[in-house]
Design an enzyme around this catalytic site. Structure first.
Site, mmCIF file in Angstrom:
data_model
loop_
_atom_site.group_PDB
_atom_site.id
_atom_site.type_symbol
_atom_site.label_atom_id
_atom_site.label_comp_id
_atom_site.label_asym_id
_atom_site.label_seq_id
_atom_site.Cartn_x
_atom_site.Cartn_y
_atom_site.Cartn_z
ATOM 1 N N ASP A 73 -17.935 -0.388 23.657
ATOM 2 C CA ASP A 73 -18.266 -1.095 24.889
ATOM 3 C C ASP A 73 -17.457 -2.388 25.021
ATOM 4 O OD1 ASP A 73 -20.201 -1.178 27.121
ATOM 5 O OD2 ASP A 73 -20.906 -3.008 26.156
ATOM 6 N N GLU B 15 -13.649 0.533 26.179
ATOM 7 C CA GLU B 15 -13.928 0.256 27.594
ATOM 8 C C GLU B 15 -13.020 -0.891 28.034
ATOM 9 O OE1 GLU B 15 -17.561 -0.780 30.671
ATOM 10 O OE2 GLU B 15 -17.525 -1.713 28.714
#
Ligand code: CA
Length: 652
Positions: free
Chosen positions: A366, A395
């Protein structure tokens, strides 16, 4: 001192119970009268807890990582030991092959960090860590070293032959209604609340592995499954309160391990979603941080500026950079300080623990640019040291290819930064896909957007390492972006499955689920119909889908199964031609196999003169339409129906 572990809040009191577990006691109402009662209660609790602290014995509440393995490439292991006043003891380990090289004391008296060196000849087994004062043993802890699984099929990563299916476990399927509410978990299930927990779980995923296999995807990426014990918005799992424990509302660690094994038996891979920029406020260390700098501290709450681009920006100010990497993601998400080597080790070992424990195939990390980039590079190197064929996709949410490219391994960055990150997500292409099929042809509009993004691939060391997608859990659903136009949706899917990169589908896109960011995140993350007992529709079965849904599902299913057996669209060299008159044409070539893709974005049929594609058609006289199976006997002129894709396997 137990006394220190009590914290008075406006709405209640936080404290450790006798087992050292963090508890939250909320006052039911707030008004002037209850304020007085609260004050009395608080003082009583304070007195009680400080008296209790005299009786509190030194013991160990927790050791992280909870276990480890023999036969790891890197012999070092750092144990975080947490327990009241544990730092007053001297730990001793007596086990063949294990050396306690260093004991680290930190600011809090309730932690010790033990640096172990595990020699290559160490045998698996359980050993005792004895915590002594002088010659007296005060307490002890049993720690287990398992044998590393050296099955060569494990940890092999994913590549261009794969198609990833992203799902949110709380919203996909509720396979076990008995775990919807669990003791100690603050948020209860409430399916009527778009931002609440709906009850989906690991069993729900496992129950539908055959559905996913039939659809034709190869790899499952579930959003985080670790414990997120916050009172609200806990369903998404991005505010984790225990990096080592699956949230009991999703299942157990063993359930997760079983899911991975079952997926492997069916030929599917599993990617775990990890979140190392921040944890959730209710992590066990919340009011007893090992060191004051465990989290980035600010005089008052300060958010990140969310401008990840400042990390690679050669002109960035120190102020913006600091706000970016040290600001908090949200009030419920404290910003971990990976510059502290103890924090860094904690996170690195956690990744390795899950990869080894569950037999993972890949990781999605993330908010990739938010932690310190040097830490992220070190983290990647440690993973690749243990698992050389493993993949991690970051990400990397940027609008422009250059900022995405900065984070991809072996990129020639001017500042010399090498991320070691094997894969990144192609957000610029996601933006282009969501606009291209709605627009009229123009110099830089319509399908030209796709061409323009892909033509910038020179900035990537290897554009094949890009994860490509139409949407995810944070963006508009593709069917909504395309104004629920099925023809446009088919073009988007045809493009996604045939251009360069590793495609990812967001759960429910195959049945045309809708969702708009402007209506809130819950709108993007609706329950998959049929995932809950008693659902009126069951879109997991053809009978439960509408005619339009079946049309979409069958189209994508056909594409996916064909893609699985077509190396040209997996690994093939891409040649594309500038978009003319709303027609985008490209070829994928691999070892003599060549696939041609044509997209007609016009609302009318177009007859295409194929002369300008001669360099790619040379040597081929006909072709097979992959979807209809019909043979095209001439490649001189092709009539493209309005708003449609055509995928052709070229034939000699
Ligand atoms: Ca459930």
């Amino acid at each position: 001192m137990q006394f220190l572990f009590v914290k008075y809040r406006v709405s209640g009191i936080d404290f450790y119970d006798s087992k050292g577990i963090w508890r939250i006691f909320d006052f039911p109402n707030i008004n002037p009268f209850t304020m007085k009662i609260k004050s009395v209660l608080f003082i009583l609790l304070l007195l009680g807890s400080s008296l209790f602290s005299y009786a509190q014995k030194i013991h160990v509440n927790r050791v992280d990582p909870p276990s480890w393995w023999t036969g790891m490439h890197n012999p070092h292991l750092q144990l975080l030991v947490f327990g009241p006043k544990i730092s007053e003891t001297q730990p001793v380990i007596d086990y063949d092959g294990i050396r306690l090289a260093e004991v680290i004391h930190v600011a809090s008296p309730d932690y010790l960090f033990l640096n172990l060196v595990i020699s290559p000849k160490t045998q698996p087994g359980t050993f005792t860590i004895r915590f002594k004062k002088g010659k007296k043993e005060i307490t002890s802890y049993q720690y287990t070293l398992n044998k590393r699984d050296k099955n060569p099929k494990l940890h092999q990563g994913f590549d261009n032959s794969d198609v990833i299916y992203l799902l949110m476990p709380d919203r996909f399927a509720n396979g076990d209604t008995t775990n919807d509410n669990m003791p100690g978990m603050l948020e209860k299930a409430d399916r009527s609340n778009p931002n609440g927990r709906h009850g989906g779980d690991i069993k729900g995923i496992e129950d539908h592995l055959d559905y996913l296999k039939d659809l034709g995807i190869t790899t499952i990426w579930s959003t985080p499954l670790m414990e997120d014990n916050l009172p609200t918005y806990s369903y998404h799992g991005y505010a984790q309160t225990d990096y080592y424990k699956v949230d009991p509302r999703f299942g157990t660690n063993q359930d997760y391990k079983n899911l991975v094994q079952e997926a492997h038996r069916k030929g599917l891979k599993v990617i775990q979603d990890m979140v190392f920029n921040h944890c959730g406020t209710n992590y066990f260390w919340k009011n007893d941080l090992p060191t004051p700098d465990w989290y980035h501290q600010w005089p008052k709450f300060t958010r990140s500026n969310y401008h990840g681009g400042v990390v690679s920006d050669p002109h960035a100010s120190k102020y913006d950079y600091h706000r970016m990497v040290a600001g908090w993601f949200d009030t419920s998400m404290p910003d971990l300080n990976q510059d502290n080597p103890l924090v860094a080790n904690y996170l690195i070992q956690n990744s390795i623990w899950w990869i080894e424990y569950a037999g993972l195939d890949g990781v999605r990390q993330d908010t990739y640019p938010y932690p310190y980039k040097d830490f992220m590079a070190k983290w990647m190197q440690r993973i690749l040291e243990e698992y050389p064929h493993f993949n991690v996709v970051g990400e990397t949410w940027f609008s422009y290819p250059a900022t995405v490219a900065y984070w991809l391994e072996n990129n020639r960055n001017k500042d010399g930064y090498h991320s070691h990150l094997t894969n990144v997500f192609d957000f610029p292409l996601m933006y282009a896909i969501n606009r291209a099929f709605n627009e009229k042809p123009g110099w830089d509009t319509g399908l030209a957007r796709l061409y323009e993004v892909i033509s910038q691939d020179f900035v990537y060391n290897d554009p094949m390492k890009l994860g490509i997608f139409c949407g995810n859990h944070d963006s508009n659903r593709i069917f909504s972006s395309l104004h629920e136009n099925l023809k446009a949706w088919k073009m988007a899917m045809a493009f996604l499955m045939t251009t360069r990169g590793i495609p990812e589908i967001y759960y429910g896109d195959e049945i045309l689920m809708t969702g708009e960011k402007s209506k809130g995140d819950g709108n993007l993350r609706k329950d998959f119909p049929g995932g809950w007992p008693g659902d009126q529709m069951n879109a997991f079965t053809p009978q439960g889908r509408t005619a339009e849904q079946n049309d979409a599902f069958n189209y994508l299913r056909k594409l996916l199964h064909w893609r699985k057996n077509t190396p040209a669209v997996q690994y093939g060299k891409l040649t594309h031609y500038i978009v003319e008159n709303g027609i985008y044409v490209y070829f994928r070539s691999y070892k003599g196999q060549r696939v041609m893709v044509m997209l007609n974005n016009n609302n009318k049929p177009v007859t295409v003169d194929m002369a300008r594609f001669a360099e790619d058609l040379n040597g081929f006289s006909k072709g097979k339409d992959v979807i209809s199976g019909k043979v095209l006997n001439s490649l001189n002129r092709i009539v493209m129906p309005a708003k449609s894709p055509l995928i052709v396997e070229l034939m000699k």
